[in-house]
Design a protein around this motif. Sequence first.
Motif, PDB file in Angstrom:
ATOM      1  N   ILE A  48       0.857  -1.185   0.000  1.00 28.32           N
ATOM      2  CA  ILE A  48       0.000   0.000   0.000  1.00 28.32           C
ATOM      3  C   ILE A  48       0.897   1.240   0.000  1.00 28.32           C
ATOM      4  CG2 ILE A  48      -1.717   1.335   1.286  1.00 28.32           C
ATOM      5  CD1 ILE A  48      -2.824  -1.299   2.323  1.00 28.32           C
ATOM      6  N   PRO A  49       0.860   2.076  -1.042  1.00 31.52           N
ATOM      7  CA  PRO A  49       1.711   3.269  -1.093  1.00 31.52           C
ATOM      8  C   PRO A  49       1.400   4.225   0.054  1.00 31.52           C
ATOM      9  CG  PRO A  49       0.732   2.799  -3.239  1.00 31.52           C
ATOM     10  CD  PRO A  49       0.030   1.934  -2.250  1.00 31.52           C
ATOM     11  N   CYS A  50       2.434   4.726   0.684  1.00 28.51           N
ATOM     12  CA  CYS A  50       2.219   5.665   1.783  1.00 28.51           C
ATOM     13  C   CYS A  50       3.428   6.589   1.915  1.00 28.51           C
ATOM     14  CB  CYS A  50       1.953   4.927   3.103  1.00 28.51           C
ATOM     15  SG  CYS A  50       3.220   3.741   3.579  1.00 28.51           S
ATOM     16  N   ARG A  51       3.203   7.699   2.579  1.00 28.95           N
ATOM     17  CA  ARG A  51       4.262   8.671   2.836  1.00 28.95           C
ATOM     18  C   ARG A  51       4.028   9.291   4.209  1.00 28.95           C
ATOM     19  NH1 ARG A  51       2.055  12.933  -1.786  1.00 28.95           N
ATOM     20  NH2 ARG A  51       0.296  13.797  -0.573  1.00 28.95           N
ATOM     21  N   LEU A  52       5.073   9.896   4.747  1.00 34.23           N
ATOM     22  CA  LEU A  52       4.983  10.493   6.077  1.00 34.23           C
ATOM     23  C   LEU A  52       4.879  12.003   5.956  1.00 34.23           C
ATOM     24  CD1 LEU A  52       6.837   9.409   9.224  1.00 34.23           C
ATOM     25  CD2 LEU A  52       7.021  11.816   8.572  1.00 34.23           C
ATOM     26  N   HIS A  53       4.014  12.596   6.767  1.00 36.11           N
ATOM     27  CA  HIS A  53       3.860  14.049   6.806  1.00 36.11           C
ATOM     28  C   HIS A  53       4.266  14.531   8.188  1.00 36.11           C
ATOM     29  CE1 HIS A  53       1.482  17.532   4.838  1.00 36.11           C
ATOM     30  NE2 HIS A  53       2.372  18.023   5.682  1.00 36.11           N
ATOM     31  N   GLY A  54       5.252  15.417   8.224  1.00 37.76           N
ATOM     32  CA  GLY A  54       5.775  15.902   9.499  1.00 37.76           C
ATOM     33  C   GLY A  54       5.169  17.231   9.917  1.00 37.76           C
ATOM     34  N   PHE A  55       5.032  17.397  11.225  1.00 36.97           N
ATOM     35  CA  PHE A  55       4.488  18.618  11.821  1.00 36.97           C
ATOM     36  C   PHE A  55       5.170  18.865  13.160  1.00 36.97           C
ATOM     37  CE2 PHE A  55       1.077  16.596   9.408  1.00 36.97           C
ATOM     38  CZ  PHE A  55       0.587  17.634   8.629  1.00 36.97           C
ATOM     39  N   THR A  56       4.803  19.952  13.798  1.00 33.64           N
ATOM     40  CA  THR A  56       4.998  20.090  15.238  1.00 33.64           C
ATOM     41  C   THR A  56       3.640  20.389  15.859  1.00 33.64           C
ATOM     42  OG1 THR A  56       5.462  22.491  15.153  1.00 33.64           O
ATOM     43  CG2 THR A  56       7.351  20.974  15.008  1.00 33.64           C
ATOM     44  N   ILE A  57       3.485  19.980  17.115  1.00 35.27           N
ATOM     45  CA  ILE A  57       2.275  20.278  17.873  1.00 35.27           C
ATOM     46  C   ILE A  57       2.661  20.991  19.168  1.00 35.27           C
ATOM     47  CG2 ILE A  57       0.822  18.423  16.978  1.00 35.27           C
ATOM     48  CD1 ILE A  57       1.596  16.743  19.394  1.00 35.27           C
ATOM     49  N   HIS A  58       1.725  21.743  19.715  1.00 34.43           N
ATOM     50  CA  HIS A  58       1.962  22.434  20.981  1.00 34.43           C
ATOM     51  C   HIS A  58       1.954  21.436  22.128  1.00 34.43           C
ATOM     52  CE1 HIS A  58       1.407  25.163  24.398  1.00 34.43           C
ATOM     53  NE2 HIS A  58       1.941  26.083  23.604  1.00 34.43           N
ATOM     54  N   LYS A  59       2.841  21.633  23.091  1.00 33.33           N
ATOM     55  CA  LYS A  59       2.958  20.683  24.196  1.00 33.33           C
ATOM     56  C   LYS A  59       1.697  20.616  25.058  1.00 33.33           C
ATOM     57  CE  LYS A  59       5.121  23.687  27.704  1.00 33.33           C
ATOM     58  NZ  LYS A  59       6.306  23.806  28.598  1.00 33.33           N
ATOM     59  N   GLY A  60       0.818  21.619  24.957  1.00 32.98           N
ATOM     60  CA  GLY A  60      -0.416  21.601  25.741  1.00 32.98           C
ATOM     61  C   GLY A  60      -1.261  20.379  25.464  1.00 32.98           C
ATOM     62  N   LEU A  61      -1.105  19.802  24.278  1.00 32.23           N
ATOM     63  CA  LEU A  61      -1.852  18.602  23.927  1.00 32.23           C
ATOM     64  C   LEU A  61      -1.487  17.422  24.827  1.00 32.23           C
ATOM     65  CD1 LEU A  61      -2.656  17.595  20.317  1.00 32.23           C
ATOM     66  CD2 LEU A  61      -1.800  15.851  21.856  1.00 32.23           C
ATOM     67  N   GLN A  62      -0.266  17.430  25.385  1.00 28.92           N
ATOM     68  CA  GLN A  62       0.190  16.333  26.244  1.00 28.92           C
ATOM     69  C   GLN A  62      -0.072  16.601  27.727  1.00 28.92           C
ATOM     70  OE1 GLN A  62       1.078  13.691  24.852  1.00 28.92           O
ATOM     71  NE2 GLN A  62       1.793  14.244  22.816  1.00 28.92           N
ATOM     72  N   ARG A  63      -0.683  17.734  28.016  1.00 31.62           N
ATOM     73  CA  ARG A  63      -0.919  18.055  29.430  1.00 31.62           C
ATOM     74  C   ARG A  63      -1.916  17.073  30.029  1.00 31.62           C
ATOM     75  NH1 ARG A  63      -1.206  24.181  31.831  1.00 31.62           N
ATOM     76  NH2 ARG A  63      -0.214  23.619  33.814  1.00 31.62           N
ATOM     77  N   GLY A  64      -1.675  16.694  31.241  1.00 29.00           N
ATOM     78  CA  GLY A  64      -2.473  15.650  31.880  1.00 29.00           C
ATOM     79  C   GLY A  64      -1.762  14.311  31.821  1.00 29.00           C
ATOM     80  N   ILE A  65      -0.881  14.164  30.833  1.00 25.13           N
ATOM     81  CA  ILE A  65      -0.036  12.969  30.729  1.00 25.13           C
ATOM     82  C   ILE A  65       1.373  13.299  31.209  1.00 25.13           C
ATOM     83  CG2 ILE A  65       0.990  11.291  29.143  1.00 25.13           C
ATOM     84  CD1 ILE A  65      -1.544  11.542  27.456  1.00 25.13           C
ATOM     85  N   VAL A  66       1.913  14.427  30.753  1.00 24.03           N
ATOM     86  CA  VAL A  66       3.187  14.897  31.295  1.00 24.03           C
ATOM     87  C   VAL A  66       2.935  15.396  32.724  1.00 24.03           C
ATOM     88  CG1 VAL A  66       5.067  16.551  31.044  1.00 24.03           C
ATOM     89  CG2 VAL A  66       3.990  15.565  29.008  1.00 24.03           C
ATOM     90  N   PRO A  67       3.635  14.872  33.720  1.00 21.92           N
ATOM     91  CA  PRO A  67       3.415  15.342  35.100  1.00 21.92           C
ATOM     92  C   PRO A  67       3.671  16.841  35.227  1.00 21.92           C
ATOM     93  CG  PRO A  67       4.713  13.311  35.073  1.00 21.92           C
ATOM     94  CD  PRO A  67       4.612  13.771  33.643  1.00 21.92           C
TER      95      PRO A  67
END
Length: 219
Positions: A48-67
Amino acid sequence: VYDYVRNEIRFGYNSADDIPASDVLADGYGQCNTKATLLMALLRAVNIPCRLHGFTIHKGLQRGIVPELVYGLAPDTILHSWLEVYHEGTWVELEGFILDAAFLKIVQGRFAGQGTSLCGYGAGTDCLEAPAVEWNGRGTYIQKTGINADLGLFDSPDVFYRQHRQAITGLKGLLYRSVIRHWMNARVAKIRGGQIPIIPGGPTAHAHQPGGVLAKRNG
C-alpha cells in the motif's frame, strides 16, 4: 493494518521517536511518531503506497499525561507526524491511530457533556464525542487541532529524522528516557483505569487557532 496499529499497539511513550518499527512492535505501545513508523512498515509490506507528513504540535496537547512537576521542562513544540496513504486515486491522511479505542473511551467519558473541543490528555480535537478515528476510506484525526507548524512530506521516517529532531537532548534527554517517559506511561495506565489526572485550570479547548497552518497548505 490500520486497526491493528491503532488498537493492538496501545498508546504509550517509547524511548525515542526514531526507533525502528520492530522495536515499536516489541514494545506493544507507541505514540504518534513511533506508531506512524510501524504503520508505514506494515502498509508497505502489503504494497500500500504511503508517505509520512511531518508537523509540530503544541505541548499543551500532552498536558495531563506529562506530570505537572516536569511540564515546564518540555519544549513548547513537539515533533509530530501522520501517514498519508494512496487510496482510490487520492492521498488520504491518517492520524487517528494514535489513541487506542480503550484509552480514548475513558477520556471521552470524563469530558462528556463539557463541550466538543479538547486539547489535553493526548487529544487535540474539535469533535471529542465522535472524532474521525475509524478507517472508512477518508482522513482520520485525533491530534489535528494541536498542530502549529507543517514540516512537509517525507518518503520515510529515516529521511524525516535526519532533518528534524525532538529538542530534548543532553541531561533532559537522559531524564526523559530513564524517568519521565516511565512516569508518563504510568499516568496513561491510570487513565486507562479511570483515574484522570487533574490539569490545573482545566484542559484548553485549543493550543492554537485551529485551521491556520493546514488551511494554508490545503487552500
